[in-house]
Design an enzyme around this catalytic site. Structure first.
Site, PDB file in Angstrom:
ATOM      1  N   ASN A  60      13.305 -11.268  10.350  1.00 29.87           N
ATOM      2  CA  ASN A  60      12.333 -12.280   9.940  1.00 29.87           C
ATOM      3  C   ASN A  60      11.015 -12.005  10.656  1.00 29.87           C
ATOM      4  O   ASN A  60      10.963 -11.963  11.883  1.00 29.87           O
ATOM      5  CB  ASN A  60      12.819 -13.683  10.305  1.00 29.87           C
ATOM      6  CG  ASN A  60      11.812 -14.736   9.878  1.00 29.87           C
ATOM      7  OD1 ASN A  60      11.745 -15.118   8.730  1.00 29.87           O
ATOM      8  ND2 ASN A  60      10.995 -15.198  10.825  1.00 29.87           N
ATOM      9  N   LYS A  86       1.837  -1.437   4.648  1.00 32.39           N
ATOM     10  CA  LYS A  86       1.348  -0.073   4.450  1.00 32.39           C
ATOM     11  C   LYS A  86       2.256   0.913   5.162  1.00 32.39           C
ATOM     12  O   LYS A  86       2.634   0.705   6.317  1.00 32.39           O
ATOM     13  CB  LYS A  86      -0.075   0.082   5.001  1.00 32.39           C
ATOM     14  CG  LYS A  86      -0.622   1.495   4.835  1.00 32.39           C
ATOM     15  CD  LYS A  86      -1.767   1.803   5.796  1.00 32.39           C
ATOM     16  CE  LYS A  86      -1.336   1.926   7.203  1.00 32.39           C
ATOM     17  NZ  LYS A  86      -1.201   3.284   7.733  1.00 32.39           N
ATOM     18  N   HIS A 143       4.697 -14.928   4.841  1.00 31.58           N
ATOM     19  CA  HIS A 143       3.308 -15.376   4.747  1.00 31.58           C
ATOM     20  C   HIS A 143       2.395 -14.758   5.793  1.00 31.58           C
ATOM     21  O   HIS A 143       2.752 -14.626   6.937  1.00 31.58           O
ATOM     22  CB  HIS A 143       3.156 -16.908   4.888  1.00 31.58           C
ATOM     23  CG  HIS A 143       4.399 -17.654   5.098  1.00 31.58           C
ATOM     24  ND1 HIS A 143       5.019 -18.343   4.098  1.00 31.58           N
ATOM     25  CD2 HIS A 143       5.181 -17.820   6.183  1.00 31.58           C
ATOM     26  CE1 HIS A 143       6.116 -18.912   4.561  1.00 31.58           C
ATOM     27  NE2 HIS A 143       6.238 -18.616   5.819  1.00 31.58           N
ATOM     28  N   ALA A 168       6.952 -17.386  19.357  1.00 30.58           N
ATOM     29  CA  ALA A 168       5.661 -17.494  18.660  1.00 30.58           C
ATOM     30  C   ALA A 168       4.509 -17.263  19.635  1.00 30.58           C
ATOM     31  O   ALA A 168       4.569 -17.655  20.808  1.00 30.58           O
ATOM     32  CB  ALA A 168       5.527 -18.864  18.018  1.00 30.58           C
ATOM     33  N   ALA A 173       4.954 -15.998  10.212  1.00 31.82           N
ATOM     34  CA  ALA A 173       3.592 -16.095   9.669  1.00 31.82           C
ATOM     35  C   ALA A 173       2.568 -15.685  10.725  1.00 31.82           C
ATOM     36  O   ALA A 173       2.687 -16.024  11.898  1.00 31.82           O
ATOM     37  CB  ALA A 173       3.314 -17.519   9.206  1.00 31.82           C
ATOM     38  N   TYR A 189       0.495  -8.659   8.556  1.00 33.03           N
ATOM     39  CA  TYR A 189       0.154  -7.257   8.304  1.00 33.03           C
ATOM     40  C   TYR A 189       1.233  -6.387   8.931  1.00 33.03           C
ATOM     41  O   TYR A 189       1.492  -6.474  10.136  1.00 33.03           O
ATOM     42  CB  TYR A 189      -1.211  -6.878   8.883  1.00 33.03           C
ATOM     43  CG  TYR A 189      -1.441  -5.379   8.793  1.00 33.03           C
ATOM     44  CD1 TYR A 189      -1.621  -4.770   7.553  1.00 33.03           C
ATOM     45  CD2 TYR A 189      -1.424  -4.578   9.927  1.00 33.03           C
ATOM     46  CE1 TYR A 189      -1.797  -3.398   7.451  1.00 33.03           C
ATOM     47  CE2 TYR A 189      -1.600  -3.202   9.837  1.00 33.03           C
ATOM     48  CZ  TYR A 189      -1.780  -2.627   8.599  1.00 33.03           C
ATOM     49  OH  TYR A 189      -1.939  -1.275   8.491  1.00 33.03           O
ATOM     50  N   ARG A 245       0.818  -1.210   0.000  1.00 30.13           N
ATOM     51  CA  ARG A 245       0.000   0.000   0.000  1.00 30.13           C
ATOM     52  C   ARG A 245       0.857   1.268   0.000  1.00 30.13           C
ATOM     53  O   ARG A 245       2.079   1.205   0.169  1.00 30.13           O
ATOM     54  CB  ARG A 245      -0.934  -0.038   1.204  1.00 30.13           C
ATOM     55  CG  ARG A 245      -2.004  -1.116   1.063  1.00 30.13           C
ATOM     56  CD  ARG A 245      -2.825  -1.301   2.320  1.00 30.13           C
ATOM     57  NE  ARG A 245      -3.479  -0.071   2.729  1.00 30.13           N
ATOM     58  CZ  ARG A 245      -4.056   0.086   3.922  1.00 30.13           C
ATOM     59  NH1 ARG A 245      -4.058  -0.901   4.799  1.00 30.13           N
ATOM     60  NH2 ARG A 245      -4.631   1.227   4.234  1.00 30.13           N
TER      61      ARG A 245
END
Length: 193
Positions: A140, A114, A126, A186, A143, A129, A96
């Site tokens: 890194n 964005k 993967h 994670a 996901a 946002y 974006r």
């Protein structure tokens, strides 16, 4: 007729078009040497493709500058952004306005970026946002990671310094800074430095 003539002009200047009849230029498309464009791509506004760029099928590029040897995989949408040399984008990526990617950045499938600056060698491969974020070198992004940049009234910035590893399914609640070399496990929610 205009589209056919534009396609012929591109081909005469050395651009490889998979099918000249399935190209849509709605502005100015400037191409370097050895550029390859697959079918059903739309170019809006001012688009610049440097030497060796490959554009996969069904991409939409609007007011974009793409550096040498970058590859845009199919079904990607890039709007008002700068893409560095040797970047790999997509498939199914959305870049974006206000985004700048340095060399060798990978933005993978179903990743949205964005108003962010991402330094060389970093990757979000993967389902992530990244919004209103500054990312350093060799980071890194796992996901399912998201930057929570909006508090309901204001947008806030996330800063991720060099050599950071962020594990899958992490939420970074802005404003927040992740310092150089940090590892985030994670499933974490990060609300402070």
């Amino acid at each position: 007729t205009y589209q056919r003539e534009y396609a012929n002009h591109l081909r005469e200047s050395g651009v490889a078009l998979a099918d000249p009849g399935r190209l849509d230029v709605r502005g100015t498309l400037t191409c370097g040497r050895d550029v390859r464009i697959d079918v059903n791509c739309v170019f809006e506004g001012d688009v610049k493709l440097a030497d060796g760029v490959e554009i996969g099928a069904n991409c939409i590029l609007k007011n974009v500058s793409i550096g040498p040897d970058a590859r845009i995989e199919p079904f990607s949408f890039i709007d008002e952004a700068t893409i560095g040399e040797r970047c790999r984008i997509g498939p199914y990526a959305r870049i974006r306005p206000g985004t700048s990617l340095a060399a060798d950045v990978h933005i993978g499938n179903f990743v949205e970026v964005k108003a962010s600056d991402i330094a060389a060698g970093s990757k979000a491969n993967h389902l992530a946002y990244i919004g209103d974020t500054t990312i350093g070198r060799n980071v890194n992004i796992g996901a399912g990671t998201i930057t929570c940049n909006y508090d309901g009234a204001f947008k806030h910035r996330t800063v991720i310094e060099d050599d950071v590893f962020i594990g899958s399914d992490t939420q970074l609640v802005a404003p927040v800074t992740v310092r150089r070399g940090a590892t985030i496990a994670a499933g974490s929610t990060i609300t402070r430095e």
